[in-house]
Design a protein around this motif. Structure first.
Motif, PDB file in Angstrom:
ATOM      1  N   THR A 136      24.692  17.952  48.646  1.00  0.00           N
ATOM      2  CA  THR A 136      25.644  17.553  49.678  1.00  0.00           C
ATOM      3  C   THR A 136      24.942  16.707  50.731  1.00  0.00           C
ATOM      4  N   PHE A 137      25.127  17.034  51.976  1.00  0.00           N
ATOM      5  CA  PHE A 137      24.619  16.242  53.076  1.00  0.00           C
ATOM      6  C   PHE A 137      23.305  16.802  53.625  1.00  0.00           C
ATOM      7  N   LEU A 138      22.446  15.908  54.071  1.00  0.00           N
ATOM      8  CA  LEU A 138      21.214  16.268  54.789  1.00  0.00           C
ATOM      9  C   LEU A 138      21.229  15.511  56.110  1.00  0.00           C
ATOM     10  N   PHE A 139      21.032  16.218  57.192  1.00  0.00           N
ATOM     11  CA  PHE A 139      21.024  15.615  58.520  1.00  0.00           C
ATOM     12  C   PHE A 139      22.326  14.860  58.801  1.00  0.00           C
ATOM     13  N   GLY A 140      23.422  15.295  58.221  1.00  0.00           N
ATOM     14  CA  GLY A 140      24.713  14.660  58.419  1.00  0.00           C
ATOM     15  C   GLY A 140      24.911  13.380  57.624  1.00  0.00           C
ATOM     16  N   LEU A 141      23.995  13.059  56.722  1.00  0.00           N
ATOM     17  CA  LEU A 141      24.076  11.857  55.903  1.00  0.00           C
ATOM     18  C   LEU A 141      24.101  12.251  54.433  1.00  0.00           C
ATOM     19  N   PRO A 142      24.690  11.394  53.589  1.00  0.00           N
ATOM     20  CA  PRO A 142      24.650  11.691  52.153  1.00  0.00           C
ATOM     21  C   PRO A 142      23.209  11.778  51.653  1.00  0.00           C
ATOM     22  N   PHE A 143      23.007  12.647  50.676  1.00  0.00           N
ATOM     23  CA  PHE A 143      21.653  12.896  50.178  1.00  0.00           C
ATOM     24  C   PHE A 143      20.977  11.623  49.689  1.00  0.00           C
ATOM     25  N   LEU A 144      21.706  10.776  48.957  1.00  0.00           N
ATOM     26  CA  LEU A 144      21.092   9.578  48.393  1.00  0.00           C
ATOM     27  C   LEU A 144      20.627   8.622  49.474  1.00  0.00           C
ATOM     28  N   LEU A 145      21.360   8.546  50.583  1.00  0.00           N
ATOM     29  CA  LEU A 145      20.936   7.696  51.690  1.00  0.00           C
ATOM     30  C   LEU A 145      19.644   8.226  52.314  1.00  0.00           C
ATOM     31  N   VAL A 146      19.579   9.532  52.526  1.00  0.00           N
ATOM     32  CA  VAL A 146      18.361  10.140  53.072  1.00  0.00           C
ATOM     33  C   VAL A 146      17.195   9.947  52.106  1.00  0.00           C
ATOM     34  N   TRP A 147      17.453  10.117  50.820  1.00  0.00           N
ATOM     35  CA  TRP A 147      16.419   9.939  49.801  1.00  0.00           C
ATOM     36  C   TRP A 147      15.850   8.514  49.846  1.00  0.00           C
ATOM     37  N   ASN A 148      16.729   7.524  49.939  1.00  0.00           N
ATOM     38  CA  ASN A 148      16.282   6.132  49.992  1.00  0.00           C
ATOM     39  C   ASN A 148      15.528   5.821  51.283  1.00  0.00           C
ATOM     40  N   LEU A 149      15.947   6.394  52.396  1.00  0.00           N
ATOM     41  CA  LEU A 149      15.234   6.179  53.652  1.00  0.00           C
ATOM     42  C   LEU A 149      13.830   6.785  53.607  1.00  0.00           C
ATOM     43  N   ILE A 150      13.724   7.968  53.020  1.00  0.00           N
ATOM     44  CA  ILE A 150      12.408   8.607  52.891  1.00  0.00           C
ATOM     45  C   ILE A 150      11.498   7.764  51.999  1.00  0.00           C
ATOM     46  N   TRP A 151      12.041   7.283  50.875  1.00  0.00           N
ATOM     47  CA  TRP A 151      11.214   6.492  49.967  1.00  0.00           C
ATOM     48  C   TRP A 151      10.895   5.111  50.518  1.00  0.00           C
ATOM     49  N   MET A 152      11.746   4.595  51.410  1.00  0.00           N
ATOM     50  CA  MET A 152      11.430   3.322  52.050  1.00  0.00           C
ATOM     51  C   MET A 152      10.197   3.487  52.950  1.00  0.00           C
ATOM     52  N   ALA A 153      10.154   4.564  53.709  1.00  0.00           N
ATOM     53  CA  ALA A 153       8.983   4.835  54.544  1.00  0.00           C
ATOM     54  C   ALA A 153       7.766   5.174  53.690  1.00  0.00           C
ATOM     55  N   ALA A 154       7.971   5.931  52.622  1.00  0.00           N
ATOM     56  CA  ALA A 154       6.861   6.273  51.736  1.00  0.00           C
ATOM     57  C   ALA A 154       6.305   5.036  51.034  1.00  0.00           C
ATOM     58  N   THR A 155       7.175   4.094  50.692  1.00  0.00           N
ATOM     59  CA  THR A 155       6.716   2.860  50.053  1.00  0.00           C
ATOM     60  C   THR A 155       5.812   2.075  50.991  1.00  0.00           C
ATOM     61  N   ALA A 156       6.175   1.998  52.263  1.00  0.00           N
ATOM     62  CA  ALA A 156       5.327   1.308  53.231  1.00  0.00           C
ATOM     63  C   ALA A 156       3.959   1.981  53.350  1.00  0.00           C
ATOM     64  N   ALA A 157       3.952   3.297  53.374  1.00  0.00           N
ATOM     65  CA  ALA A 157       2.688   4.036  53.463  1.00  0.00           C
ATOM     66  C   ALA A 157       1.849   3.847  52.197  1.00  0.00           C
ATOM     67  N   ILE A 158       2.498   3.876  51.041  1.00  0.00           N
ATOM     68  CA  ILE A 158       1.775   3.700  49.774  1.00  0.00           C
ATOM     69  C   ILE A 158       1.190   2.286  49.680  1.00  0.00           C
ATOM     70  N   LEU A 159       1.949   1.292  50.107  1.00  0.00           N
ATOM     71  CA  LEU A 159       1.433  -0.080  50.090  1.00  0.00           C
ATOM     72  C   LEU A 159       0.261  -0.257  51.054  1.00  0.00           C
ATOM     73  N   ALA A 160       0.285   0.445  52.176  1.00  0.00           N
ATOM     74  CA  ALA A 160      -0.852   0.394  53.093  1.00  0.00           C
ATOM     75  C   ALA A 160      -2.097   1.015  52.455  1.00  0.00           C
ATOM     76  N   ILE A 161      -1.913   2.098  51.726  1.00  0.00           N
ATOM     77  CA  ILE A 161      -3.037   2.726  51.025  1.00  0.00           C
ATOM     78  C   ILE A 161      -3.572   1.796  49.947  1.00  0.00           C
ATOM     79  N   ILE A 162      -2.670   1.158  49.200  1.00  0.00           N
ATOM     80  CA  ILE A 162      -3.100   0.217  48.166  1.00  0.00           C
ATOM     81  C   ILE A 162      -3.878  -0.940  48.790  1.00  0.00           C
TER      82      ILE A 162
END
Length: 72
Positions: free
Chosen positions: A26-52
Protein backbone atom coordinates in the motif's frame (compact mmCIF):
# COMPACT_ATOMS: atom_id res chain seq x y z
CA UNK A 1 34.18 -9.27 -12.91
CA UNK A 2 35.28 -5.98 -11.41
CA UNK A 3 33.47 -4.36 -8.53
CA UNK A 4 32.64 -1.30 -10.64
CA UNK A 5 30.55 -3.37 -13.05
CA UNK A 6 28.61 -5.04 -10.26
CA UNK A 7 27.93 -1.67 -8.65
CA UNK A 8 26.77 -0.26 -11.98
CA UNK A 9 24.24 -3.10 -12.32
CA UNK A 10 22.66 -2.48 -8.91
CA UNK A 11 20.50 0.57 -9.83
CA UNK A 12 19.14 -1.21 -12.89
CA UNK A 13 18.18 -4.26 -10.86
CA UNK A 14 16.81 -2.17 -8.01
CA UNK A 15 14.58 0.10 -10.06
CA UNK A 16 13.11 -2.67 -12.17
CA UNK A 17 12.49 -5.02 -9.25
CA UNK A 18 10.16 -2.54 -7.54
CA UNK A 19 7.24 -3.27 -9.85
CA UNK A 20 6.88 -6.81 -8.60
CA UNK A 21 6.90 -5.63 -4.99
CA UNK A 22 4.40 -2.82 -5.61
CA UNK A 23 1.54 -5.14 -6.57
CA UNK A 24 0.84 -6.23 -3.00
CA UNK A 25 1.80 -3.19 -0.92
CA UNK A 26 0.00 0.00 0.00
CA UNK A 27 1.27 3.45 0.91
CA UNK A 28 4.54 4.50 2.56
CA UNK A 29 4.83 8.00 4.00
CA UNK A 30 1.50 8.82 2.35
CA UNK A 31 2.84 8.02 -1.13
CA UNK A 32 2.37 4.97 -3.34
CA UNK A 33 5.01 2.32 -2.72
CA UNK A 34 6.39 2.41 -6.27
CA UNK A 35 6.96 6.16 -6.08
CA UNK A 36 8.84 5.80 -2.78
CA UNK A 37 10.81 2.89 -4.22
CA UNK A 38 11.88 4.96 -7.24
CA UNK A 39 12.84 7.94 -5.07
CA UNK A 40 14.99 5.73 -2.84
CA UNK A 41 16.71 4.17 -5.85
CA UNK A 42 17.25 7.58 -7.44
CA UNK A 43 19.21 8.65 -4.36
CA UNK A 44 20.95 5.28 -4.17
CA UNK A 45 21.96 5.55 -7.83
CA UNK A 46 23.64 8.89 -7.16
CA UNK A 47 25.52 7.40 -4.21
CA UNK A 48 26.54 4.31 -6.21
CA UNK A 49 27.80 6.46 -9.09
CA UNK A 50 29.86 8.52 -6.64
CA UNK A 51 31.43 5.31 -5.32
CA UNK A 52 32.15 4.14 -8.86
CA UNK A 53 33.76 7.50 -9.62
CA UNK A 54 36.02 7.16 -6.57
CA UNK A 55 36.99 3.61 -7.55
CA UNK A 56 37.84 4.58 -11.14
CA UNK A 57 41.62 4.85 -11.55
CA UNK A 58 41.84 5.16 -15.33
CA UNK A 59 42.21 8.95 -15.21
CA UNK A 60 45.11 8.73 -12.75
CA UNK A 61 46.88 6.17 -14.92
CA UNK A 62 46.47 8.37 -18.00
CA UNK A 63 47.97 11.38 -16.24
CA UNK A 64 50.86 9.31 -14.87
CA UNK A 65 51.69 7.92 -18.30
CA UNK A 66 51.35 11.24 -20.11
CA UNK A 67 54.36 12.87 -18.50
CA UNK A 68 56.87 10.05 -19.06
CA UNK A 69 57.82 10.54 -22.70
CA UNK A 70 57.86 14.33 -22.77
CA UNK A 71 61.16 16.16 -22.25
CA UNK A 72 61.35 19.87 -21.55
Amino acid sequence: MKLRYWLAALPFIGIYSGGTLAASTTFLFGLPFLLVWNLIWMAATAAILAIIYCLDTRDEAAHAGAGKGVEK
